[in-house]
Design a protein around this motif. Structure first.
Motif, PDB file in Angstrom:
ATOM      1  N   PRO A  45      28.432  38.066  37.412  1.00 46.17           N
ATOM      2  CA  PRO A  45      28.817  39.493  37.932  1.00 46.17           C
ATOM      3  C   PRO A  45      29.275  39.353  39.348  1.00 46.17           C
ATOM      4  O   PRO A  45      29.033  38.298  40.004  1.00 46.17           O
ATOM      5  CB  PRO A  45      27.354  40.272  37.813  1.00 46.17           C
ATOM      6  CG  PRO A  45      26.474  39.028  37.901  1.00 46.17           C
ATOM      7  CD  PRO A  45      27.284  37.937  37.105  1.00 46.17           C
ATOM      8  N   GLY A  46      29.574  40.449  40.011  1.00 48.09           N
ATOM      9  CA  GLY A  46      29.828  40.426  41.625  1.00 48.09           C
ATOM     10  C   GLY A  46      31.026  41.401  41.829  1.00 48.09           C
ATOM     11  O   GLY A  46      31.614  41.881  41.041  1.00 48.09           O
ATOM     12  N   PRO A  47      31.240  41.675  43.146  1.00 47.73           N
ATOM     13  CA  PRO A  47      32.342  42.453  43.289  1.00 47.73           C
ATOM     14  C   PRO A  47      33.914  41.775  43.137  1.00 47.73           C
ATOM     15  O   PRO A  47      33.768  40.571  43.007  1.00 47.73           O
ATOM     16  CB  PRO A  47      32.181  42.677  44.883  1.00 47.73           C
ATOM     17  CG  PRO A  47      31.522  41.480  45.249  1.00 47.73           C
ATOM     18  CD  PRO A  47      30.438  41.108  44.351  1.00 47.73           C
ATOM     19  N   PRO A  48      34.743  42.460  43.019  1.00 45.07           N
ATOM     20  CA  PRO A  48      36.220  41.853  42.675  1.00 45.07           C
ATOM     21  C   PRO A  48      36.570  40.745  43.765  1.00 45.07           C
ATOM     22  O   PRO A  48      36.284  40.900  44.745  1.00 45.07           O
ATOM     23  CB  PRO A  48      37.059  43.277  42.771  1.00 45.07           C
ATOM     24  CG  PRO A  48      36.197  44.399  42.566  1.00 45.07           C
ATOM     25  CD  PRO A  48      34.881  43.958  43.096  1.00 45.07           C
ATOM     26  N   SER A  49      37.139  39.779  43.352  1.00 44.69           N
ATOM     27  CA  SER A  49      37.380  38.772  44.015  1.00 44.69           C
ATOM     28  C   SER A  49      38.687  39.025  45.049  1.00 44.69           C
ATOM     29  O   SER A  49      38.697  38.125  46.036  1.00 44.69           O
ATOM     30  CB  SER A  49      37.953  37.412  43.212  1.00 44.69           C
ATOM     31  OG  SER A  49      39.025  37.775  42.167  1.00 44.69           O
TER      32      SER A  49
END
Length: 246
Positions: A45-49
């Motif tokens: 997961p994580g914010p857009p690259s």
């Protein structure tokens, strides 16, 4: 003869057998579990690259830009520079990048878009500062010069065409050439072909130039040692620079 009072239908068969135990009273069976034809991959997961604006600038499809850095970046080779880390990165796990029956730019075709290849400039925190798509032309090597990042692909059976590219370290702009495999299919640069949205950055190599004179591999290779994903690779750096500057 049966004794008085005995059941006329009974027969003396000897001592009675012990009562059945749990092990002997349950018939032996073999159970085959259903085959699970699905696979589950946990996408980090994580914010857009990348932001939509940066992805559009770099020619990166939304399916890739929307992935987190952890899901998107697999370091195959890397060189460090004052401006950041230049990284050859791939996505080969289709669980992270759902397959599509069109190429990543939405042009119908026979290729299934399940993986991704690119050259990234990242800062020390791993943030992507610039991306250059290398879809269907996975780089095999990378090298840092005072003014540029050089790299390219050594063609093989899977992707038979070879490439060379130069990224200016100040402007971050790329120039690349493609060497079609002698016995391979014709290379198309543009929609439906290599680097569809960055076609202006690529051209076909001149007919009188052979990539084998510029890039060599194995123990007999000659030239400058470069950082490679396929073993020993040596490059005529001056000749590559001259070709890509033209």
């Amino acid at each position: 003869a049966a004794g008085a009072g005995d059941d006329q239908d009974s027969v003396d068969t000897g001592p009675a057998a012990p009562p059945p135990t749990e092990a002997t009273s349950t018939p032996s069976t073999t159970t085959t579990a259903p085959i699970d034809t699905t696979t589950t991959t946990t996408i980090p997961p994580g914010p857009p690259s990348q932001s939509p604006e940066d992805a559009a600038r770099d020619g990166i499809p939304a399916a890739v830009a929307d992935l987190s850095v952890a899901a998107r970046v697999t370091v195959e080779a890397e060189v460090a520079a004052p401006e950041g880390r230049w990284t050859l990165s791939t996505i080969e796990d289709s669980g992270r990048l759902p397959c599509q029956d069109v190429d990543p730019y939405g042009v119908p075709g026979v290729e299934r878009f399940c993986g991704w290849e690119e050259v990234l400039l990242r800062d020390e925190a791993g943030t992507i500062l610039r991306a250059h798509p290398m879809w269907e032309m996975t780089p095999s090597w990378i090298h840092l010069t005072p003014d540029a990042v050089l790299g390219g692909r050594v063609g093989d059976g899977g992707q038979p065409s070879s490439t060379l590219f130069r990224i200016d370290r100040e402007t971050l702009e790329l120039t690349g050439v493609v060497f079609p495999a002698p016995d391979g299919e014709p290379v198309v640069i543009g929609p439906g072909g290599l680097a569809p949205t960055t076609a202006e950055d690529w051209r076909l190599a001149p007919d009188d130039v052979s990539v084998d004179d510029l890039v060599t591999t194995g123990p007999d290779a000659v030239g400058t040692d470069v950082t490679s994903t396929i073993g020993v690779v040596r490059v005529d750096v001056a000749a590559v620079e001259a070709l890509l500057a033209g």
